[in-house]
Design an enzyme around this catalytic site. Sequence first.
Site, mmCIF file in Angstrom:
data_model
loop_
_atom_site.group_PDB
_atom_site.id
_atom_site.type_symbol
_atom_site.label_atom_id
_atom_site.label_comp_id
_atom_site.label_asym_id
_atom_site.label_seq_id
_atom_site.Cartn_x
_atom_site.Cartn_y
_atom_site.Cartn_z
ATOM 1 C CG ASP A 181 -1.759 1.107 1.146
ATOM 2 O OD1 ASP A 181 -1.344 2.170 1.044
ATOM 3 O OD2 ASP A 181 -3.061 0.841 1.452
ATOM 4 C CG HIS A 182 1.439 4.110 -3.081
ATOM 5 N ND1 HIS A 182 0.176 4.139 -3.458
ATOM 6 C CD2 HIS A 182 1.647 5.879 -3.343
ATOM 7 C CE1 HIS A 182 -0.277 5.224 -3.986
ATOM 8 N NE2 HIS A 182 0.592 6.349 -3.931
ATOM 9 C CG HIS A 244 -4.294 4.464 -0.893
ATOM 10 N ND1 HIS A 244 -3.316 3.425 -0.867
ATOM 11 C CD2 HIS A 244 -4.207 4.682 -2.311
ATOM 12 C CE1 HIS A 244 -3.017 3.098 -2.136
ATOM 13 N NE2 HIS A 244 -3.490 3.732 -3.080
HETATM 14 C C1 BG6 Z 1 -3.556 4.763 -6.215
HETATM 15 C C2 BG6 Z 1 -4.699 5.123 -6.959
HETATM 16 O O1 BG6 Z 1 -3.266 3.844 -5.578
HETATM 17 O O2 BG6 Z 1 -3.253 6.103 -5.625
HETATM 18 C C3 BG6 Z 1 -5.002 6.284 -7.967
HETATM 19 O O3 BG6 Z 1 -4.948 3.951 -7.832
HETATM 20 C C4 BG6 Z 1 -4.393 7.539 -6.973
HETATM 21 O O4 BG6 Z 1 -6.124 6.265 -8.493
HETATM 22 C C5 BG6 Z 1 -3.137 7.258 -6.533
HETATM 23 O O5 BG6 Z 1 -4.217 8.568 -8.074
HETATM 24 C C6 BG6 Z 1 -2.836 8.317 -5.298
HETATM 25 O O6 BG6 Z 1 -1.539 8.271 -5.087
HETATM 26 P P1 BG6 Z 1 -0.802 9.666 -4.493
HETATM 27 O O7 BG6 Z 1 0.735 8.817 -4.177
HETATM 28 O O8 BG6 Z 1 -0.524 10.125 -5.881
HETATM 29 O O9 BG6 Z 1 -1.486 10.120 -3.384
#
Ligand code: BG6
Length: 500
Positions: A181-182, A244
Amino acid sequence: MNHLDNNCIAIFGASGDLTRRKLIPALYHLYATKQLSASFSILGISRTEYSDTTYRTKIKESLIVSEKLEDSEQLNEFCSHIHYQPLDTADKANYAALKERLAALSEQYLTAGNIIYYLSTPPSLYGVIPECLAEHGLNQNDDGWKRLIVEKPFGYDKASAVALDEQLHRFFAEEQIYRIDHYLGKETVQNLLVFRFSNGLFEPLWNRNYIDHVEITSAESIGVEGRGGYYDGAGAMRDMFQNHLLQVLAMVAMEPPALINSNAIRNETVKVFQSLHPLDEKALEHDLVLGQYTASKVRGEPLLGYREETGVEAESSTETYVALKLSIDNWRWNGVPFYVRTGKRLPTRVTEVVIHFKKTPHPVFGQNTPDNKLVIRIQPDEGILMKFGLKKPGAGFESQEVSMDFRYDSLDGDEVLTAYERLLLDSIKGDPTLFARSDAVLACWDFVQPILDVAQSNPTRYGYACGTWGPKEADELLSRDGREWRFPCKNLTDTDYCEL
Ligand code: BG6
């Protein structure tokens, strides 16, 4: 030089977007800053027929463009570690060739059979690849460690998440599985933990006695960006909230872990998910707002409505915006509402947590005394802002709101790792702390499934024009409780929203 085990990173889905945009740049930066192991290889795997040379050239060109690099000795040296294996991922027999290739690379790079398999493929292959690897003994830890990195989505709903979990566990042990989960890889999300538990100042106040409510916002100004086909089957609830935002919420709400290690920390986050107050149909009638963006002009640029985006059904009821009021059933949080919202095509890109403290018990300086707020900015302009009241200079005793701020970019020292750099590095180290554990994923689905069911049975979506803060019904979610959302600017310290 660090002391990581030498290893091979085998990327399934090597010709895909994620590999090009995130994984290879992250590996390159780790390499350039000497954070990878002394010896390593990267094996790209996908169906397309490339040779090592053509794949390397493709990767090099894309790195030059995306990372704005010169054609340097360092870049060539990095690319020389990259290899390629064409493979029909769904055909078990094909994996014999993969096995041979991995063994040859292990010998060439002295990586002792240590392998990370990165599944950067469509989720439909998440079950297939582990099974095929296992068929050839490529999941066995006896000849070097084997780890499996899985990208979200971890299931489409509760039932498919359980099925996926069973499939993965049939061939890999939980300790071998790293679910990315980045958001957990973001420095500022990890800081929630350190900020809360390394200061004696905030933690005594971090509960129902002092906190009035908590706001979590994750706004994006982009739309679905050519991913309409995927997004239309997912929606904001699955794409952002289920993973997230719930992870961010867990960091805000968890109890202090007894130790800083993967089990202790993840035991606490899972308790938060298990304590989320289940929302039934009746509660969701009031506490859930689902929206969808409609065409509009933003800063002079005409933007398509969601239903006009490529890959999206003309009558789609997929939500591009969610606002939800939720609560946590435990001693710390009983009675404290959490308002969480996320959406695409909002006015700016910002993710932040706002802790609203309770008012003073007796307002001696009048009803206009400002509230105490702590704004924890996850991105962009990462930092923390504290708002409190101070005497307005001059006659009398009037109170006015002032702020104190800290910004990450004021810190000296090491460059902050991007989320993928941090998570790849942790997986190489064998540290699963920042990866979602099976029980946590399933507990999140337990909470989210009734919301998805209600969303499906009632396809009403509130429209909001691109470039606005979502449907007005989302404002009512707070205004009926006598509260309002903070409308953040992309700069942490600009207190009034200012970008339009
Ligand atoms: C991803 C989603 O996991 O996270 C995208 O699939 C979203 O739709 C993105 O834009 C948002 O990540 P960050 O790091 O740009 O907030």
